[in-house]
Design a protein around this motif. Structure first.
Motif, mmCIF file in Angstrom:
data_model
loop_
_atom_site.group_PDB
_atom_site.id
_atom_site.type_symbol
_atom_site.label_atom_id
_atom_site.label_comp_id
_atom_site.label_asym_id
_atom_site.label_seq_id
_atom_site.Cartn_x
_atom_site.Cartn_y
_atom_site.Cartn_z
ATOM 1 N N ASP A 44 75.162 13.369 1.630
ATOM 2 C CA ASP A 44 74.015 14.257 1.795
ATOM 3 C C ASP A 44 73.936 15.281 0.674
ATOM 4 O O ASP A 44 72.847 15.660 0.246
ATOM 5 N N THR A 45 75.103 15.701 0.206
ATOM 6 C CA THR A 45 75.153 16.698 -0.863
ATOM 7 C C THR A 45 76.331 16.410 -1.778
ATOM 8 O O THR A 45 77.394 15.988 -1.316
ATOM 9 N N VAL A 46 76.122 16.635 -3.064
ATOM 10 C CA VAL A 46 77.193 16.480 -4.053
ATOM 11 C C VAL A 46 77.295 17.754 -4.879
ATOM 12 O O VAL A 46 76.271 18.303 -5.330
ATOM 13 N N LEU A 47 78.517 18.205 -5.057
ATOM 14 C CA LEU A 47 78.782 19.322 -5.968
ATOM 15 C C LEU A 47 79.440 18.766 -7.230
ATOM 16 O O LEU A 47 80.498 18.129 -7.143
ATOM 17 N N LEU A 48 78.825 18.964 -8.370
ATOM 18 C CA LEU A 48 79.422 18.572 -9.645
ATOM 19 C C LEU A 48 79.901 19.838 -10.349
ATOM 20 O O LEU A 48 79.096 20.726 -10.654
ATOM 21 N N VAL A 57 78.309 24.581 -12.472
ATOM 22 C CA VAL A 57 78.308 23.981 -11.141
ATOM 23 C C VAL A 57 76.884 23.526 -10.827
ATOM 24 O O VAL A 57 75.928 24.300 -10.977
ATOM 25 N N ILE A 58 76.754 22.278 -10.397
ATOM 26 C CA ILE A 58 75.442 21.714 -10.043
ATOM 27 C C ILE A 58 75.489 21.211 -8.605
ATOM 28 O O ILE A 58 76.443 20.553 -8.197
ATOM 29 N N MET A 102 72.675 23.548 3.809
ATOM 30 C CA MET A 102 73.948 23.025 3.297
ATOM 31 C C MET A 102 74.506 23.909 2.168
ATOM 32 O O MET A 102 75.703 24.071 2.013
ATOM 33 N N GLU A 103 73.584 24.485 1.421
ATOM 34 C CA GLU A 103 73.992 25.308 0.276
ATOM 35 C C GLU A 103 74.887 26.466 0.711
ATOM 36 O O GLU A 103 75.889 26.770 0.053
ATOM 37 N N HIS A 104 74.554 27.115 1.833
ATOM 38 C CA HIS A 104 75.340 28.269 2.261
ATOM 39 C C HIS A 104 76.729 27.862 2.744
ATOM 40 O O HIS A 104 77.682 28.644 2.683
ATOM 41 N N ILE A 105 76.868 26.613 3.215
ATOM 42 C CA ILE A 105 78.175 26.124 3.656
ATOM 43 C C ILE A 105 79.089 25.892 2.447
ATOM 44 O O ILE A 105 80.296 26.172 2.491
ATOM 45 N N LEU A 106 78.505 25.395 1.374
ATOM 46 C CA LEU A 106 79.288 25.069 0.175
ATOM 47 C C LEU A 106 79.507 26.270 -0.745
ATOM 48 O O LEU A 106 80.334 26.208 -1.649
ATOM 49 N N ARG A 107 78.768 27.363 -0.485
ATOM 50 C CA ARG A 107 78.835 28.505 -1.397
ATOM 51 C C ARG A 107 80.263 29.032 -1.615
ATOM 52 O O ARG A 107 80.666 29.255 -2.759
ATOM 53 N N PHE A 157 69.970 16.442 -14.801
ATOM 54 C CA PHE A 157 68.544 16.710 -14.956
ATOM 55 C C PHE A 157 67.908 17.294 -13.695
ATOM 56 O O PHE A 157 67.094 18.217 -13.765
ATOM 57 N N HIS A 158 68.267 16.759 -12.522
ATOM 58 C CA HIS A 158 67.543 17.083 -11.295
ATOM 59 C C HIS A 158 68.323 17.951 -10.316
ATOM 60 O O HIS A 158 67.745 18.426 -9.329
ATOM 61 N N GLY A 159 69.619 18.150 -10.563
ATOM 62 C CA GLY A 159 70.401 18.987 -9.667
ATOM 63 C C GLY A 159 70.079 20.465 -9.825
ATOM 64 O O GLY A 159 69.493 20.893 -10.825
ATOM 65 N N LYS A 160 70.462 21.242 -8.813
ATOM 66 C CA LYS A 160 70.232 22.689 -8.838
ATOM 67 C C LYS A 160 71.443 23.393 -9.455
ATOM 68 O O LYS A 160 72.571 23.217 -8.989
#
Length: 300
Positions: A38-42, A21-22, A1-6, A91-94
């Motif tokens: 499934d995924t959240v971008l903050l 960006v998290i 999913m990360e590569h789709i949102l990149r 705290f836990h997001g990438k």
């Protein structure tokens, strides 16, 4: 999913007002953390026309959400505790982008939880507790026990968050698991409310006694932030209190909090003649002598 949102977050990261960006992925045990997405971008920005901007995406059956929030909104959430999911995300997001270590420093700030941060958070939670308690007591006195019950539950939640904050921690989404370890007396009150075989009226009656005792024992700490703020000048109008850069976070609970502190002797009313000599402006000031004695005695 990360590569789709990149491409989405890289475009945002290239803008000068983007602070960080998290990326948050759904965890099966806590789906509500991401609102079932499934995924959240903050994305945190310095300033924006829309303080909160949200977009939803869909990719091969997976749901994605993007939230762009200003630094001011984020700070409000962190102070008030009105969006505890965001604390989990931080705290836990990438971390996908971090301008000048903004997110790194924010995480350190939340982990260290400086004393001043505890004071304002304690004050806000205490003011909410006061309102819920008094409104719940009023419903109880009029025989509206179910409405009173709802307010007592909220009162206990604020007490629970207060206990976590006073122990130098940040209230998590699962705050009662924290309270059970930190403040078993408050956890016991919660158990008595929801599990007791007594009538609802009797349960509420006992809970009000317990909550009132805990409120009185926490007034010293809960009032510290607002009193220290008010000591910066002699007198205040209620609008000046509402407009203060920190006291504005108390929002609708500020006035009932001020009235409570008047009743307890911390704040004095200073009436000042208005244009009509029949009416007085109601100004407020800290009773310095009372407060100095109170804080000296409780710190001995």
């Amino acid at each position: 999913m990360e590569h789709i949102l990149r491409p989405i977050y890289q475009e945002r990261a290239s803008q000068s007002d983007t602070l960080g960006v998290i990326l948050v992925s759904k965890r099966e045990e806590t789906k509500s953390i991401t609102d079932t997405f499934d995924t959240v971008l903050l994305i945190i920005v310095k300033d924006a026309v829309n303080p909160i901007f949200t977009k939803h995406y869909l990719y091969e059956g997976q749901k994605m959400a993007m939230h762009v929030v200003t630094e001011a909104i984020l700070n409000k959430w962190l102070y008030i505790g009105s969006n505890r999911r965001v604390v989990d995300w931080i705290f836990h997001g990438k971390v996908m982008f971090d301008r000048n270590e903004y997110l790194h420093n924010l995480r350190l700030k939340l982990q260290e939880f400086p004393f001043f941060g505890r004071k304002i958070k304690s004050g806000i939670q205490f003011s909410k507790l006061i309102r819920r308690y008094f409104e719940g007591k009023e419903f109880f006195n009029h025989g509206n026990f179910l409405d009173s019950y709802n307010h007592v539950v909220e009162s206990l939640h604020h007490l629970g968050r207060l206990s976590v904050i006073d122990n130098g921690l940040y209230p998590e989404v699962t705050v009662w698991s924290q309270v059970k370890k930190i403040e078993p007396a408050i956890y016991k009150l919660y158990e008595e409310l929801v599990m007791s075989t007594e009538t609802l009226e009797k349960r509420l009656e006992l809970l009000f006694l317990g909550i009132e005792f805990l409120i009185n024992s926490r007034t010293h700490d809960g009032a510290q932030h607002i009193l220290e703020t008010m000591l910066s000048k002699e007198t205040w109008t209620i609008q000046e209190l509402h407009s203060h850069r920190e006291l504005k976070y108390y929002s609708k609970d500020l006035e009932v909090f001020v009235e409570y502190l008047i009743d307890k002797g911390y704040i004095l009313i200073d009436p000042t003649v208005a244009k009509s000599e029949m009416v007085y402006h109601r100004y407020y000031k800290v009773d310095r002598e009372f407060v100095e004695n109170e804080y000296v005695l409780t710190n001995q």
